[in-house]
Write a protein that holds these residues in place. Sequence first.
Motif, PDB file in Angstrom:
ATOM      1  N   LYS A   4       0.850  -1.192   0.000  1.00 29.83           N
ATOM      2  CA  LYS A   4       0.000   0.000   0.000  1.00 29.83           C
ATOM      3  C   LYS A   4       0.887   1.245   0.000  1.00 29.83           C
ATOM      4  CE  LYS A   4      -3.371   2.271   3.044  1.00 29.83           C
ATOM      5  NZ  LYS A   4      -2.586   2.925   4.112  1.00 29.83           N
ATOM      6  N   VAL A  30      -7.859  12.881   6.950  1.00 30.23           N
ATOM      7  CA  VAL A  30      -7.672  13.525   8.260  1.00 30.23           C
ATOM      8  C   VAL A  30      -7.333  14.997   7.981  1.00 30.23           C
ATOM      9  CG1 VAL A  30      -6.313  13.523  10.391  1.00 30.23           C
ATOM     10  CG2 VAL A  30      -6.759  11.352   9.195  1.00 30.23           C
ATOM     11  N   SER A  33      -3.856  16.709   8.425  1.00 31.20           N
ATOM     12  CA  SER A  33      -2.660  16.173   7.757  1.00 31.20           C
ATOM     13  C   SER A  33      -2.282  17.015   6.547  1.00 31.20           C
ATOM     14  CB  SER A  33      -2.929  14.736   7.281  1.00 31.20           C
ATOM     15  OG  SER A  33      -1.907  14.337   6.388  1.00 31.20           O
ATOM     16  N   ARG A  35      -1.312  15.809   3.994  1.00 31.78           N
ATOM     17  CA  ARG A  35      -1.666  14.945   2.848  1.00 31.78           C
ATOM     18  C   ARG A  35      -3.189  14.821   2.687  1.00 31.78           C
ATOM     19  NH1 ARG A  35       2.276  12.716   5.984  1.00 31.78           N
ATOM     20  NH2 ARG A  35       4.341  12.705   5.008  1.00 31.78           N
ATOM     21  N   VAL A  65      -8.004   6.907   4.858  1.00 30.34           N
ATOM     22  CA  VAL A  65      -7.426   6.896   6.212  1.00 30.34           C
ATOM     23  C   VAL A  65      -8.146   7.949   7.053  1.00 30.34           C
ATOM     24  CG1 VAL A  65      -5.306   7.187   7.564  1.00 30.34           C
ATOM     25  CG2 VAL A  65      -5.199   6.160   5.271  1.00 30.34           C
ATOM     26  N   LEU A 144      -0.315  11.948  14.211  1.00 36.41           N
ATOM     27  CA  LEU A 144      -1.069  10.692  14.109  1.00 36.41           C
ATOM     28  C   LEU A 144      -0.428   9.685  13.165  1.00 36.41           C
ATOM     29  CD1 LEU A 144      -4.726  12.050  13.922  1.00 36.41           C
ATOM     30  CD2 LEU A 144      -3.805  10.512  15.671  1.00 36.41           C
ATOM     31  N   THR A 147       4.808   9.827   9.908  1.00 35.15           N
ATOM     32  CA  THR A 147       5.890  10.448  10.683  1.00 35.15           C
ATOM     33  C   THR A 147       7.278  10.016  10.240  1.00 35.15           C
ATOM     34  OG1 THR A 147       5.993   8.655  12.298  1.00 35.15           O
ATOM     35  CG2 THR A 147       4.401  10.416  12.726  1.00 35.15           C
ATOM     36  N   GLY A 148       7.376   8.894   9.545  1.00 35.12           N
ATOM     37  CA  GLY A 148       8.693   8.389   9.151  1.00 35.12           C
ATOM     38  C   GLY A 148       9.422   7.654  10.270  1.00 35.12           C
ATOM     39  N   GLN A 149       8.755   7.471  11.404  1.00 37.05           N
ATOM     40  CA  GLN A 149       9.387   6.744  12.518  1.00 37.05           C
ATOM     41  C   GLN A 149       9.192   5.240  12.342  1.00 37.05           C
ATOM     42  OE1 GLN A 149       9.730   8.086  16.144  1.00 37.05           O
ATOM     43  NE2 GLN A 149       9.376  10.220  15.684  1.00 37.05           N
ATOM     44  N   GLY A 170       5.190   2.522   9.136  1.00 35.93           N
ATOM     45  CA  GLY A 170       6.092   3.279   9.992  1.00 35.93           C
ATOM     46  C   GLY A 170       7.501   3.369   9.440  1.00 35.93           C
ATOM     47  N   GLY A 171       7.762   4.469   8.738  1.00 33.09           N
ATOM     48  CA  GLY A 171       9.132   4.781   8.330  1.00 33.09           C
ATOM     49  C   GLY A 171       9.758   3.814   7.339  1.00 33.09           C
ATOM     50  N   ASP A 190       3.102  -0.842   4.173  1.00 37.59           N
ATOM     51  CA  ASP A 190       2.438   0.428   3.896  1.00 37.59           C
ATOM     52  C   ASP A 190       3.488   1.535   3.989  1.00 37.59           C
ATOM     53  OD1 ASP A 190       0.591   2.454   3.624  1.00 37.59           O
ATOM     54  OD2 ASP A 190      -0.155   2.313   5.680  1.00 37.59           O
ATOM     55  N   LEU A 191       3.641   2.293   2.916  1.00 37.97           N
ATOM     56  CA  LEU A 191       4.680   3.343   2.898  1.00 37.97           C
ATOM     57  C   LEU A 191       4.064   4.689   2.551  1.00 37.97           C
ATOM     58  CD1 LEU A 191       6.032   0.586   1.491  1.00 37.97           C
ATOM     59  CD2 LEU A 191       8.035   2.069   1.501  1.00 37.97           C
ATOM     60  N   SER A 193       5.743   8.557   3.860  1.00 35.44           N
ATOM     61  CA  SER A 193       6.804   9.574   3.748  1.00 35.44           C
ATOM     62  C   SER A 193       8.098   9.031   3.141  1.00 35.44           C
ATOM     63  CB  SER A 193       7.082  10.189   5.127  1.00 35.44           C
ATOM     64  OG  SER A 193       7.442   9.185   6.056  1.00 35.44           O
TER      65      SER A 193
HETATM   66  O1  LIG Z   1       0.228  10.334   6.326  1.00 35.03           O
HETATM   67  C1  LIG Z   1      -0.415  11.081   7.081  1.00 35.03           C
HETATM   68  O2  LIG Z   1      -0.333  12.309   6.985  1.00 35.03           O
HETATM   69  C2  LIG Z   1      -1.325  10.486   8.110  1.00 35.03           C
HETATM   70  C3  LIG Z   1      -2.113  11.326   8.862  1.00 35.03           C
HETATM   71  C4  LIG Z   1      -2.973  10.828   9.819  1.00 35.03           C
HETATM   72  C5  LIG Z   1      -3.036   9.461  10.037  1.00 35.03           C
HETATM   73  C6  LIG Z   1      -2.246   8.597   9.299  1.00 35.03           C
HETATM   74  C7  LIG Z   1      -1.379   9.078   8.331  1.00 35.03           C
HETATM   75  N1  LIG Z   1      -0.555   8.250   7.594  1.00 35.03           N
HETATM   76  C8  LIG Z   1      -0.280   6.882   7.899  1.00 35.03           C
HETATM   77  O3  LIG Z   1       0.949   6.783   8.604  1.00 35.03           O
HETATM   78  C9  LIG Z   1       1.533   5.519   8.364  1.00 35.03           C
HETATM   79  C10 LIG Z   1       3.039   5.559   8.249  1.00 35.03           C
HETATM   80  O4  LIG Z   1       3.528   6.596   7.501  1.00 35.03           O
HETATM   81  P1  LIG Z   1       5.120   6.730   7.212  1.00 35.03           P
HETATM   82  O5  LIG Z   1       5.449   5.667   6.184  1.00 35.03           O
HETATM   83  O6  LIG Z   1       5.857   6.560   8.486  1.00 35.03           O
HETATM   84  O7  LIG Z   1       5.275   8.097   6.635  1.00 35.03           O
HETATM   85  C11 LIG Z   1       0.841   4.953   7.149  1.00 35.03           C
HETATM   86  O8  LIG Z   1       0.044   3.855   7.583  1.00 35.03           O
HETATM   87  C12 LIG Z   1      -0.071   6.042   6.668  1.00 35.03           C
HETATM   88  O9  LIG Z   1      -1.290   5.484   6.257  1.00 35.03           O
END
Ligand SMILES: O=C(O)c1ccccc1N[C@@H]1O[C@H](COP(=O)(O)O)[C@@H](O)[C@H]1O
Length: 217
Positions: A4, A30, A33, A35, A65, A144, A147-149, A170-171, A190-191, A193
């Motif tokens: 995803k 959301v 965000s 995005r 989302v 939420l 975050t890239g973490q 997550g990151g 799922d990616l 950022s």
């Molecule tokens: O991406 C967003 O702005 C966001 C805002 C609110 C809730 C979820 C959001 N994104 C979700 O975050 C994860 C991980 O993102 P990343 O790869 O660490 O950047 C992913 O599941 C997005 O659906």
Amino acid sequence: MRVKICGITQPEQSLAIAALGATALGFICVPTSPRYVTIAQIQAAIAALAEGNAPISKNIDKIGVFANTTISEISQIVKKSGLTGVQLHGDETPEFCQQLRQSLPQVEIIKALRVRSLEHLQTTIHYTDYVDTLLLDAYHPQQLGGTGQTLDWHQLNQQFSPGLPWFLAGGLTPDNILTALSQIKPNGIDLSSGVEHSPGNKDLDKVALLFQKLENW
Ligand SMILES: O=C(O)c1ccccc1N[C@@H]1O[C@H](COP(=O)(O)O)[C@@H](O)[C@H]1O
């Protein structure tokens, strides 16, 4: 494995990312965000997919989302935009998921958990009867998601075996994806950022690199 790519804002990017091999696209509903997309933007992205030649474009999962909003708002957005799935990324309870399922019986429900601690993972057990899929994301005190973490994949591998299919989030990036998958075996990844130039503007070279890396996995 499901892949995803989340945080799509531009219709032409939805088609390009589907063509590269994504099995699901995520649209952020959301409002806080960077995005965030409106119903009209989701409709435009889905229309672009319908016009695409590749069958995968038409069959790709289209996931909205949401976080801490109402069942009526989610249901309205899903019905108006043509989303096929809902990702709940806030503090939604199992009861909320059960009610959402009654309102949207044909729609995939993905419950995201922002993992604060390994003990926190145990809460996923309460969702198994009411959702189709789980998603694990890293916890951030102010944001939420997106975050890239990263999570601690090794520890997770030892502590997490839910009775449901699940996405690792997550990151994740083209650079770290093979390291992550060497330590843990999710049903999907799922990616967001990790494959973008700036919030909502996906970097198609990074998305292509991701699929190149996954070919050798
Ligand atoms: O991406 C967003 O702005 C966001 C805002 C609110 C809730 C979820 C959001 N994104 C979700 O975050 C994860 C991980 O993102 P990343 O790869 O660490 O950047 C992913 O599941 C997005 O659906």
